[in-house]
Design a protein around this motif. Structure first.
Motif, PDB file in Angstrom:
ATOM      1  N   ALA A  11      18.870 -24.014  -4.677  1.00  0.00           N
ATOM      2  CA  ALA A  11      18.406 -25.283  -5.252  1.00  0.00           C
ATOM      3  C   ALA A  11      17.451 -26.007  -4.317  1.00  0.00           C
ATOM      4  N   ARG A  12      17.743 -25.903  -3.012  1.00  0.00           N
ATOM      5  CA  ARG A  12      16.845 -26.536  -2.055  1.00  0.00           C
ATOM      6  C   ARG A  12      15.529 -25.786  -1.928  1.00  0.00           C
ATOM      7  N   GLY A  13      15.550 -24.481  -2.095  1.00  0.00           N
ATOM      8  CA  GLY A  13      14.344 -23.677  -1.936  1.00  0.00           C
ATOM      9  C   GLY A  13      13.354 -23.861  -3.063  1.00  0.00           C
ATOM     10  N   ARG A  14      13.831 -24.163  -4.265  1.00  0.00           N
ATOM     11  CA  ARG A  14      12.923 -24.309  -5.399  1.00  0.00           C
ATOM     12  C   ARG A  14      11.949 -25.481  -5.232  1.00  0.00           C
ATOM     13  N   PRO A  15      12.439 -26.691  -4.879  1.00  0.00           N
ATOM     14  CA  PRO A  15      11.469 -27.791  -4.675  1.00  0.00           C
ATOM     15  C   PRO A  15      10.479 -27.507  -3.564  1.00  0.00           C
ATOM     16  N   ARG A  16      10.955 -26.815  -2.512  1.00  0.00           N
ATOM     17  CA  ARG A  16      10.032 -26.519  -1.422  1.00  0.00           C
ATOM     18  C   ARG A  16       8.922 -25.583  -1.871  1.00  0.00           C
ATOM     19  N   ARG A  17       9.304 -24.548  -2.648  1.00  0.00           N
ATOM     20  CA  ARG A  17       8.277 -23.625  -3.139  1.00  0.00           C
ATOM     21  C   ARG A  17       7.326 -24.340  -4.092  1.00  0.00           C
ATOM     22  N   ALA A  18       7.871 -25.212  -4.940  1.00  0.00           N
ATOM     23  CA  ALA A  18       7.017 -25.964  -5.859  1.00  0.00           C
ATOM     24  C   ALA A  18       6.072 -26.891  -5.104  1.00  0.00           C
ATOM     25  N   THR A  19       6.609 -27.513  -4.039  1.00  0.00           N
ATOM     26  CA  THR A  19       5.760 -28.407  -3.240  1.00  0.00           C
ATOM     27  C   THR A  19       4.646 -27.642  -2.541  1.00  0.00           C
ATOM     28  N   SER A  20       4.981 -26.473  -1.985  1.00  0.00           N
ATOM     29  CA  SER A  20       3.960 -25.670  -1.305  1.00  0.00           C
ATOM     30  C   SER A  20       2.889 -25.205  -2.273  1.00  0.00           C
ATOM     31  N   ARG A  21       3.291 -24.860  -3.485  1.00  0.00           N
ATOM     32  CA  ARG A  21       2.300 -24.453  -4.485  1.00  0.00           C
ATOM     33  C   ARG A  21       1.398 -25.622  -4.851  1.00  0.00           C
ATOM     34  N   ALA A  22       1.977 -26.797  -4.993  1.00  0.00           N
ATOM     35  CA  ALA A  22       1.165 -27.977  -5.314  1.00  0.00           C
ATOM     36  C   ALA A  22       0.177 -28.291  -4.204  1.00  0.00           C
ATOM     37  N   VAL A  23       0.640 -28.150  -2.952  1.00  0.00           N
ATOM     38  CA  VAL A  23      -0.246 -28.404  -1.813  1.00  0.00           C
ATOM     39  C   VAL A  23      -1.388 -27.399  -1.786  1.00  0.00           C
ATOM     40  N   ARG A  24      -1.071 -26.120  -2.004  1.00  0.00           N
ATOM     41  CA  ARG A  24      -2.125 -25.101  -2.025  1.00  0.00           C
ATOM     42  C   ARG A  24      -3.097 -25.345  -3.171  1.00  0.00           C
ATOM     43  N   GLY A  25      -2.580 -25.753  -4.332  1.00  0.00           N
ATOM     44  CA  GLY A  25      -3.470 -26.048  -5.450  1.00  0.00           C
ATOM     45  C   GLY A  25      -4.382 -27.229  -5.167  1.00  0.00           C
ATOM     46  N   ALA A  26      -3.830 -28.274  -4.520  1.00  0.00           N
ATOM     47  CA  ALA A  26      -4.647 -29.441  -4.174  1.00  0.00           C
ATOM     48  C   ALA A  26      -5.723 -29.082  -3.163  1.00  0.00           C
ATOM     49  N   ARG A  27      -5.362 -28.253  -2.184  1.00  0.00           N
ATOM     50  CA  ARG A  27      -6.352 -27.835  -1.194  1.00  0.00           C
ATOM     51  C   ARG A  27      -7.440 -26.984  -1.833  1.00  0.00           C
ATOM     52  N   ALA A  28      -7.053 -26.091  -2.732  1.00  0.00           N
ATOM     53  CA  ALA A  28      -8.056 -25.268  -3.410  1.00  0.00           C
ATOM     54  C   ALA A  28      -9.002 -26.136  -4.229  1.00  0.00           C
ATOM     55  N   ALA A  29      -8.468 -27.158  -4.898  1.00  0.00           N
ATOM     56  CA  ALA A  29      -9.324 -28.059  -5.668  1.00  0.00           C
ATOM     57  C   ALA A  29     -10.267 -28.835  -4.754  1.00  0.00           C
ATOM     58  N   GLN A  30      -9.762 -29.269  -3.598  1.00  0.00           N
ATOM     59  CA  GLN A  30     -10.606 -29.995  -2.650  1.00  0.00           C
ATOM     60  C   GLN A  30     -11.729 -29.120  -2.115  1.00  0.00           C
ATOM     61  N   TYR A  31     -11.390 -27.874  -1.744  1.00  0.00           N
ATOM     62  CA  TYR A  31     -12.412 -26.966  -1.227  1.00  0.00           C
ATOM     63  C   TYR A  31     -13.440 -26.631  -2.299  1.00  0.00           C
ATOM     64  N   THR A  32     -13.000 -26.481  -3.541  1.00  0.00           N
ATOM     65  CA  THR A  32     -13.928 -26.202  -4.634  1.00  0.00           C
ATOM     66  C   THR A  32     -14.872 -27.372  -4.856  1.00  0.00           C
ATOM     67  N   LEU A  34     -15.678 -29.640  -2.630  1.00  0.00           N
ATOM     68  CA  LEU A  34     -16.565 -29.735  -1.467  1.00  0.00           C
ATOM     69  C   LEU A  34     -17.682 -28.703  -1.540  1.00  0.00           C
ATOM     70  N   LEU A  35     -17.350 -27.486  -1.941  1.00  0.00           N
ATOM     71  CA  LEU A  35     -18.366 -26.452  -2.065  1.00  0.00           C
ATOM     72  C   LEU A  35     -19.394 -26.816  -3.132  1.00  0.00           C
ATOM     73  N   GLY A  36     -18.920 -27.340  -4.270  1.00  0.00           N
ATOM     74  CA  GLY A  36     -19.849 -27.763  -5.311  1.00  0.00           C
ATOM     75  C   GLY A  36     -20.757 -28.883  -4.851  1.00  0.00           C
ATOM     76  N   TYR A  37     -20.200 -29.815  -4.082  1.00  0.00           N
ATOM     77  CA  TYR A  37     -21.009 -30.920  -3.567  1.00  0.00           C
ATOM     78  C   TYR A  37     -22.064 -30.423  -2.584  1.00  0.00           C
ATOM     79  N   LEU A  38     -21.675 -29.484  -1.722  1.00  0.00           N
ATOM     80  CA  LEU A  38     -22.641 -28.936  -0.762  1.00  0.00           C
ATOM     81  C   LEU A  38     -23.753 -28.179  -1.465  1.00  0.00           C
ATOM     82  N   LEU A  39     -23.393 -27.422  -2.495  1.00  0.00           N
ATOM     83  CA  LEU A  39     -24.419 -26.708  -3.259  1.00  0.00           C
ATOM     84  C   LEU A  39     -25.345 -27.692  -3.971  1.00  0.00           C
ATOM     85  N   PHE A  40     -24.774 -28.775  -4.474  1.00  0.00           N
ATOM     86  CA  PHE A  40     -25.584 -29.794  -5.129  1.00  0.00           C
ATOM     87  C   PHE A  40     -26.584 -30.414  -4.157  1.00  0.00           C
TER      88      PHE A  40
END
Length: 296
Positions: A11-32, A34-40
């Motif tokens: 039960a404790r491991g599930r929220p942690r995995r969900a949180t890590s996935r959310a963090v990775r998704g947020a970072r991927a969105a930020q990098y995307t 940023l890359l679009g802005y640099l290309l612009f």
């Protein structure tokens, strides 16, 4: 007991995995993003570079390519033959460098006063500095022109430098005020205990810690004056006194048709000083900030 403990761990491991996935998704969105802005940001510059090296037959294509088939330096030769780029660049360099230095010399002690003496006057002055940046150029050009005409400074680099100083001073003052506030007042109090006056404290204690901010502010003031077009167009009439942005408009004919190849070559040369200066000074600015943080 073992089953209960395992259930709790799962039960404790599930929220942690969900949180890590959310963090990775947020970072991927930020990098995307940023890359679009640099290309612009990079797209106009890359297209300018491509156009500057294309021969006339490739510029006339209905569907131009990114990479020239036969790169050439002919556009650069024609640009220097058709317009006085070197004298115009010298005028721009003189106006930008002198105005940046004068603005920094005036803004540094003023920023110190606004940052260290907080009262109604300093708050009103800071608010006026911010509001003045919202004034459109068309609103201030007529009063400036009349003042310079009275001082007999119209159609002179001295008058243009004076206008650049007045226009860049609020921005320099606003930036340097923030840098002064970041310097711990305890350092100045320690210098005062040792018998140093206000001027000695500003020169010997505060100013060395402000060097990164002074360099960054001067660089912004220089690039702003280097790229400025409207004031130079209105105030300078003699061909030998015009700045580089004004001379670039001479590549456009009376019917609005531009000689695209030489114009792109000249614009590329006019664009290079800004990125080159930023790249050359970036490490020194960062190193100075870190050194100041260690000293403080």
């Amino acid at each position: 007991m073992s089953r209960t403990a395992g259930a709790r761990d799962a039960a404790r491991g599930r929220p942690r995995r969900a949180t890590s996935r959310a963090v990775r998704g947020a970072r991927a969105a930020q990098y995307t993003a940023l890359l679009g802005y640099l290309l612009f940001l990079a797209f106009p510059f890359l297209w300018l570079v491509s156009t500057a090296f294309k021969p006339p037959r490739e510029l006339a294509r209905a569907h131009p390519a990114w990479i020239p088939d036969a790169p050439t330096l002919e556009n650069f030769r024609r640009a220097f033959d058709e317009q006085p780029l070197l004298p115009a660049a010298a005028n721009s360099l003189l106006a930008a460098a002198v105005s940046a230095v004068v603005a920094i010399v005036l803004a540094t002690p003023m920023a110190y006063v606004l940052a260290r003496y907080r009262n109604r006057f300093s708050r009103a002055a800071t608010g006026w500095v911010v509001i003045s940046q919202a004034f459109p150029l068309v609103l201030v050009i007529i009063p400036l022109f009349l003042i310079l005409k009275y001082l007999q400074l119209v159609d002179s680099l001295g008058g243009l430098i004076l206008v650049y100083v007045v226009w860049s001073l609020p921005f320099a003052l606003w930036m340097l005020t923030g840098y002064v506030r970041a310097v711990p007042p305890e350092l100045e109090e320690a210098a005062a205990v040792d018998g140093a006056g206000r001027l000695r404290t500003l020169v010997s204690v505060t100013a060395p810690l402000l060097i990164p901010g002074i360099v960054a502010t001067a660089l912004f003031a220089f690039v702003t004056a280097w790229n400025e077009f409207f004031f130079a167009l209105v105030l300078l009439k003699s061909p030998g006194k015009q700045t580089l942005p004004v001379v670039l408009t001479h590549f456009i004919g009376a019917e609005g048709v531009a000689d695209l190849g030489p114009l792109a070559a000249a614009a590329l040369l006019a664009t290079l000083p800004g990125p080159v200066l930023f790249a050359a000074i970036q490490r020194r600015i960062t190193g100075g900030m870190l050194a100041g943080a260690v000293k403080s």
